[in-house]
Scaffold this active site. Structure first.
Site: not given
Ligand code: NDP
Length: 450
Positions: A15, A35, A42, A51, A179, A205, A444
Site C-alpha cells: 500500500s 516487488e 499484505t 479477510k 487477526i 489491548r 442514531e
Molecule cells: P496484534 O498486535 O493485534 O495482537 C498481538 C497479540 O499477540 C496480542 O494479544 C499480544 O498479547 C500477543 N502477543 C504478542 N507477542 C507475543 C508473543 N511473543 N507470544 C505470545 N503472544 C504474543 O497482532 P496481530 O497479529 O493480530 O495483527 C498484526 C497487526 O496487523 C495489528 O497490530 C494491526 O496493526 C494489523 N491488523 C489490522 C487489522 C484491522 O485494521 N482490522 C486486521 C488485522 C491486522 P499482548 O497484548 O499481551 O502483548
C-alpha cells in the site's frame, strides 16, 4: 546524461510503496518499483481485502440461521470453503492486476524481483543487475511473528490461512489481537471449533476494555473458547496430520487440524543491506525515520509497516503520499497520527477512535464524562439473536469536547467512520446533540446520548 537511472526506486509493492511510486510519477519523477512476490502487498494479497471477503462470507451463517424468523425457509444450505476460497483468490488476482495497470498508466516501471540496497543510491536486483536512484524508498512491510517455541514450523500464519485445502474442524488461534479475533469469528461461523489461546488475560489491548469485554461475552456465548494466560510450550505434528499444542499454563494440551499464530507482525527489514549502509533500525528491526519519513541516511526513506509506527494500510498510504508530495511535489508535509479510527472485523465488529475510557481517565482525571448506550439492535429483536450492542462516547471538560467513541455492534466499522469527524474535529457533544436522528437506525444512538 542523468546522474542516476531513476529519481526514485521503491522497494516493496504494498500500500505505502505503490502510493508513493504513483504520486511521485505524477509529480514528474522517473520511478521504478521492485516487488519480489505479488503487487498489492499484505493488505491486498493476504490481509485486509481477502479477510474482509471471508468476513462477508461468514455473515451468511447467522443470517441463514435466522432467516426463518424473517419469513424465509432456507433448505439445504451448506457451506463450501473451497468455493469461497477460490472466488476470493480470483478477486485478489484481479486487484493485483489493477495495481500494475495503475502504476503503468503513470509510467512507473515494475520490476518483479527482489531488490536489496548496495549503496545509498544503489540497489541490486535478484538477477544481479545494479541500478542507481537519487532516492530509495523502503516499503517492505511486515511479516507475521512466528510462534517462538519448539515446533513453530507446524503452525500457520495469516500468510497461509487463506489457502487452506479444507475448512478445519478444529482450529487453535494463538494471540489475542486483531487477526486472532477476526479469524475466530470467521471460522466459527463456517462451523469450525475455535479456541483462542493468548499469553495474557487481556485481548485487544489497545481497545476500550468494556467494549472488548462485550466481544468476549458474545464470543463465549456463541461457543468460541478463550484460553487465557496460556503461553505456548511446544507444537507437535501427529501422524494423522493434526497438530497438538502444549501450553505452559498447566492445563491440557489441545489437538487441532490447524494452529494459526497471530502474535503480531515484525518489520520486514532483514537482509536488505540496510545495516551495512548505516540505516538505523530500532530493536524490533523497524527502520527509524523522522516525520519526513527520512532514515538516518539522507537518500533513503521508509514508509509503512517496515517503520512500525502504526501498522494500518490507510496510514501507510498517507505516509507514501506525503513522502511523494514532499520530495517530488514541492509540498513538504507530514501526517498526523492522532485519533486514527480503526476497527476489528470480529463478529460483531468493534470500531474505535480517540481515547479509551482508561486513557481518558489517566489523562484528564475526573474531568471526563462517559456516555453509554447498551441496546438490542432491531434486527436482533426479530431474529432473537442475543447480542446487545454497546456504544460509548467520552467527553472532556465543561464544553464536553468529544475525545473518544467506541462501539461494538453490527456495522460499527461503517458507522464510526463518519462519527470520527467529531473526535478529529474536537467538536463539543452539543454538535452531535443538535443532529436529528435517522430513525430507526443503530447509528442514531450516537446523537441520542444522555
Ligand atoms: P496484534 O498486535 O493485534 O495482537 C498481538 C497479540 O499477540 C496480542 O494479544 C499480544 O498479547 C500477543 N502477543 C504478542 N507477542 C507475543 C508473543 N511473543 N507470544 C505470545 N503472544 C504474543 O497482532 P496481530 O497479529 O493480530 O495483527 C498484526 C497487526 O496487523 C495489528 O497490530 C494491526 O496493526 C494489523 N491488523 C489490522 C487489522 C484491522 O485494521 N482490522 C486486521 C488485522 C491486522 P499482548 O497484548 O499481551 O502483548
Amino acid at each position: 546524461m542523468a546522474e542516476f537511472d531513476y529519481d526514485l526506486f521503491v522497494i516493496g509493492g504494498g500500500s505505502g510503496g505503490v502510493r508513493a511510486a504513483r504520486i511521485s510519477a505524477t509529480h514528474g519523477a522517473k520511478v521504478a518499483i521492485a516487488e519480489e512476490y505479488r503487487m498489492g502487498g499484505t493488505c491486498v494479497i493476504r490481509g485486509c481485502v481477502p479477510k474482509k471477503m471471508l468476513v462477508y462470507g461468514s455473515h451468511f451463517a447467522e443470517d441463514l440461521h435466522e432467516a426463518y424468523r424473517f419469513g424465509w425457509d432456507i433448505e439445504g444450505a451448506k457451506f463450501d470453503w473451497p468455493r469461497l476460497r477460490d472466488i476470493v483468490q480470483t478477486d485478489v488476482d484481479r486487484l493485483e492486476g489493477l495495481y500494475a495497470v495503475n502504476l503503468g498508466n503513470v509510467g512507473v516501471e515494475i520490476i518483479e524481483q527482489r531488490a536489496v540496497l548496495t549503496g545509498p543510491n544503489e540497489v541490486q536486483l535478484a538477477d544481479g543487475t545494479k541500478v542507481s536512484a537519487k532516492y530509495i524508498l523502503v516499503a517492505t512491510g511486515g511479516w507475521p511473528a512466528q510462534a517462538g517455541c519448539p515446533g513453530e514450523e507446524h503452525a500457520l500464519t495469516s500468510n497461509e490461512i487463506f489457502h487452506l485445502e479444507k475448512k478445519p474442524e478444529n482450529i487453535v488461534i494463538v494471540g489475542g489481537g486483531y487477526i486472532a479475533n477476526e479469524f475466530a469469528g470467521i471460522f466459527h461461523a463456517f462451523g469450525s471449533n475455535v479456541t483462542i489461546a493468548n499469553r495474557s488475560d487481556k485481548i485487544l489491548r489497545p481497545y476500550d476494555q468494556e467494549i472488548v469485554g462485550r466481544l468476549l461475552d458474545i464470543s463465549v456465548a456463541k461457543g468460541i473458547t478463550y484460553r487465557l494466560n496460556a503461553p505456548l510450550e511446544k507444537i507437535e505434528k501427529n501422524v494423522d496430520g493434526t497438530v497438538t499444542v502444549h501450553f505452559k499454563d498447566g492445563g491440557p494440551s489441545q489437538t487441532a487440524d490447524v494452529i494459526m499464530v497471530a502474535t503480531g507482525r515484525v518489520p520486514n527489514s532483514g537482509n536488505l543491506g540496510l545495516e551495512a549502509l548505516g540505516v538505523d533500525l530500532d530493536k524490533s528491526g523497524a527502520i527509524t525515520v523522522g516525520d519526513d519519513n527520512k532514515s538516518s541516511v539522507d537518500s533513503i526513506y521508509a514508509v509503512g509497516d517496515v517503520t512500525n509506527r502504526v501498522q494500518l494500510t490507510p496510514v501507510a498510504i498517507r505516509e507514501g503520499h506525503a513522502f511523494a508530495d514532499s520530495v517530488f511535489g514541492g509540498n513538504p508535509r507530514t501526517i498526523s497520527y492522532d485519533n486514527i479510527p480503526s476497527a476489528v472485523f470480529s463478529s460483531p465488529p468493534i470500531a474505535s477512535v480517540g481515547l479509551t475510557e482508561d486513557e481518558a481517565r489517566a489523562k484528564y482525571g475526573e474531568h471526563i464524562k462517559v456516555y453509554r448506550s447498551d441496546f438490542n439492535p432491531m434486527k436482533n429483536v426479530v431474529s432473537g439473536r442475543d447480542e446487545r450492542a454497546l456504544y460509548k462516547m467520552i467527553t472532556q471538560g465543561p464544553e464536553e469536547i468529544v475525545i473518544g467513541i467506541h462501539m461494538i455492534g453490527p456495522e460499527s466499522s461503517e458507522i464510526l467512520q463518519g462519527a470520527a469527524v467529531a473526535v478529529v474535529g474536537k467538536m463539543p457533544k452539543k454538535v452531535l446533540d443538535d443532529v436529528v436522528a435517522i430513525h430507526p437506525s443503530m447509528a442514531e444512538e450516537l446523537v441520542l446520548f444522555k
